[in-house]
Design an enzyme around this catalytic site. Structure first.
Site, PDB file in Angstrom:
ATOM      1  N   TRP A   1      -9.979  11.309  66.212  1.00 45.87           N
ATOM      2  CA  TRP A   1      -9.071  12.310  65.644  1.00 45.87           C
ATOM      3  C   TRP A   1      -8.765  12.002  64.189  1.00 45.87           C
ATOM      4  O   TRP A   1      -8.550  12.906  63.376  1.00 45.87           O
ATOM      5  CB  TRP A   1      -7.769  12.338  66.459  1.00 45.87           C
ATOM      6  N   HIS A   2      -8.775  10.708  63.829  1.00 47.45           N
ATOM      7  CA  HIS A   2      -8.376  10.320  62.483  1.00 47.45           C
ATOM      8  C   HIS A   2      -9.407  10.666  61.407  1.00 47.45           C
ATOM      9  O   HIS A   2      -9.041  10.769  60.232  1.00 47.45           O
ATOM     10  CB  HIS A   2      -8.078   8.819  62.433  1.00 47.45           C
ATOM     11  N   GLY A   3     -10.650  10.811  61.776  1.00 47.06           N
ATOM     12  CA  GLY A   3     -11.611  11.123  60.731  1.00 47.06           C
ATOM     13  C   GLY A   3     -13.015  11.313  61.263  1.00 47.06           C
ATOM     14  O   GLY A   3     -13.365  10.828  62.347  1.00 47.06           O
TER      15      GLY A   3
ATOM     16  N   PHE B   1      -6.675  13.645  57.225  1.00 52.14           N
ATOM     17  CA  PHE B   1      -6.861  13.781  58.656  1.00 52.14           C
ATOM     18  C   PHE B   1      -6.403  15.132  59.166  1.00 52.14           C
ATOM     19  O   PHE B   1      -6.637  15.464  60.299  1.00 52.14           O
ATOM     20  CB  PHE B   1      -6.123  12.676  59.402  1.00 52.14           C
TER      21      PHE B   1
END
Length: 474
Positions: A325-327, A474
């Site tokens: 989800w972060h990148g 993000f």
């Protein structure tokens, strides 16, 4: 439009004036918030708003169907449509090039032709936060946890409300959309607390996060080979503090700004670097994301109510997807899985030996050891998180473990800010709240002078160029 810009101060002042002038009329005050949110986002680029409108329209139709259909199968079909379409937007605009590059690497050597040119799709700012918040509303509606059906306008405003739109916190419907019907009110004390929270956030961002980033973190992570092992370690520690003070600053300003409009957002951080194990850490760090992953991913997978091997698998899936989800880079998945592996080890250890005691001298010693180990794991895994590539992360680790000494490249300013960051992070929360109470009790002119002095002091201390918030990517 950054929270720490004069442009935002003007924008917020005008929006507050308009909002409170019509606050007794529901659609007028919500209209002010909608227009302000659209303007706020459009200062980057307005085109992603069309994407947000379309995604919200599909979800809204599905939610209306939940209330009108009796067949469980039909309701599940609508839920599937909503989830697939919402996640589809995220996958296409955020992860398409990542999957393309992976396919080129894996299938190219086998003779399978895969597109080599980047898609070059625009990544909407805040898309990940928008997606998770949109999904939470759909799933809560499907579960019957939303008090009543809302209009499309309210649904869209809930998602676009500018304080949380770009970088969170991820706000549940019960904390925002269900407050739309209430005539807002705010006392002088609540307003003062909101301003205090904004001032704290600005200081965190400009005095601590930006100075650590520009003064040490950026140059060391750019060329680790030019620095000693000791300097690389200090830079890794400095990055952990930069990330915390940058992201918690955004949350502070978002919480304070929402309070000025009469809304209460939940806390997003609780001194995470005092955690004594990784489970404790994730209950303190980015709390809105941790709770989202727990409630909408880990528990639906079965959580720890299943067999022990399956519980460990659920934990790994949750942490891996939380990392992704972060990148759009596999290093984020590796970072998430690394945390997952360590959490699995802790959980197995607890299964074998039982959870550690919470009282007595032995408990204190174990807590101290746990705190040191947890902080080191967080700092070292963040090297993968921060490095631009896995190769650079490997270079950073290699340099780190060479054992070379010397700290000549760590300036006095950086040491001073690191000390301030550590001390302020360990300061009891009651002191923080006490300072806010003192600020609120000051006469209005004195509060204004204090805020001006804080602003001037921040400007004087920060000789570095201000930077975007880390979580904007993000």
């Amino acid at each position: 439009m950054y929270f720490h810009s004069l442009q935002f101060v003007f924008f917020l002042t005008v929006t507050l004036a308009l909002y409170w002038s019509v606050h007794r009329h529901k659609w007028a005050r919500l209209g002010v918030l909608m227009v302000a949110s659209i303007i706020f986002y459009s200062m980057w680029t307005p085109w992603p708003l069309l994407l947000f409108f379309g995604a919200t329209a599909i979800n809204h139709l599905c939610i209306k169907g939940f209330g009108r259909l009796q067949s469980p199968g039909a309701r599940k079909a609508l839920l599937t449509v909503s989830i697939v379409s919402t996640l589809g937007v995220l996958v296409v605009f955020k992860y398409a090039d990542m999957f393309r590059e992976t396919a080129v690497s894996l299938l190219g050597p086998l003779g399978v032709h895969v597109r080599t040119e980047p898609f070059k799709l625009l990544l909407p700012v805040g898309l990940s936060f928008f997606t998770f918040q949109a999904l939470s509303y759909v799933l809560d509606s499907y579960r019957g946890q939303i008090a009543k059906e809302r209009t499309f306008f309210e649904h869209l405003l809930y998602l676009l409300f500018f304080p949380h739109l770009v970088a969170g916190p991820i706000v549940r419907a019960s904390h925002l959309i269900e407050r739309f019907d209430e005539v807002p009110s705010i006392t002088a004390e609540q307003g003062g607390q909101g301003l205090y929270r904004i001032a704290v956030g600005l200081a965190k961002k400009l005095v601590i996060a930006d100075v650590l980033g520009s003064g040490l973190v950026d140059p060391v992570f750019a060329t680790p080979s030019a620095y000693t092992s000791a300097e690389c370690f200090v830079a890794a520690v400095a990055y952990s503090f930069e990330l915390y003070f940058d992201f918690s600053a955004y949350s502070d300003i978002a919480i304070g700004t929402a309070a000025l409009f009469g809304f209460k957002f939940e806390e997003n951080f609780n001194r995470p670097y005092l955690a004594t194990n990784l489970f404790d850490f994730w209950s303190r760090w980015h709390i809105s994301l941790s709770h989202w992953l727990r409630d909408y991913l880990y528990r639906p997978l079965g959580g720890n109510r299943v067999s022990k091997p399956r519980a460990l698998l659920n934990l790994m899936i949750t942490m891996g997807l939380g990392g992704l989800w972060h990148g759009a880079d596999w290093r984020f998945v590796i970072w998430g899985l690394a945390h997952g592996v360590m959490e699995c080890i802790i959980r197995v250890w607890w299964w074998v030996t039982g959870k550690p005691p919470t009282e007595g001298p032995v408990a204190k010693v174990r807590a101290g050891i746990g705190w040191v180990a947890t902080f080191l794991v967080v700092v070292l895994t963040r090297i993968v998180f921060r490095s631009p590539t896995l190769g650079r992360a490997g270079e950073m680790f290699g340099r780190l473990f060479e054992g070379t000494l010397g700290l000549a490249n760590v300036s006095t300013l950086v040491w001073s800010i690191l000390a301030v960051a550590a001390v302020s992070h360990m300061t009891p929360l009651r002191w923080f709240h006490k300072a806010g109470d003192i600020f609120v009790r000051l006469p209005v002119p004195v509060r204004a002078v204090v805020l001006v002095l804080v602003g001037l002091g921040v400007r004087h201390l920060t000789s570095v160029e201000t930077r975007p918030y880390v979580y904007f990517q993000f």
